[in-house]
Scaffold this motif. Sequence first.
Motif: not given
Length: 123
Positions: A1-4, A93-96, A99-100
């Motif tokens: 999960m992204h820190r946003k 976009s929620y998959q760690g 997106a990196d």
Amino acid sequence: MHRKIVNWEWWDSPLMVKAWLYICMSAFPSDFRWNGVTIPKGSFFTTKAILMRDLNCSDKFVRSLLRRLKDNGQIEYKGTKRGTIITVLNYDSYQGGQADGGTNKGTNKSTNKSTNKSTNKST
């Protein structure tokens, strides 16, 4: 999960955060065939009773949760005879890691190289 997620409008509601994480983690990472129905990537099949049990919440909360997430553009859901198919919009976009742009691979390689160098020096 992204820190946003800490900037998410429902961040101060622990049950909403728990429910959102549950939904994201329940979604299938690829298309899935179940009882003659194809559940698309980023979706999963459930019922209100299952959501109430797994989230330990009321029917009213489940209805509110689904409405809020749909109105916020985070999910879509479709009722069937047997339950509901919930789809996480922008699932990828929620998959760690995805997106990196692969930065995890570069980090692991450099860590392994430095570990190997120090191991070789001591030998």
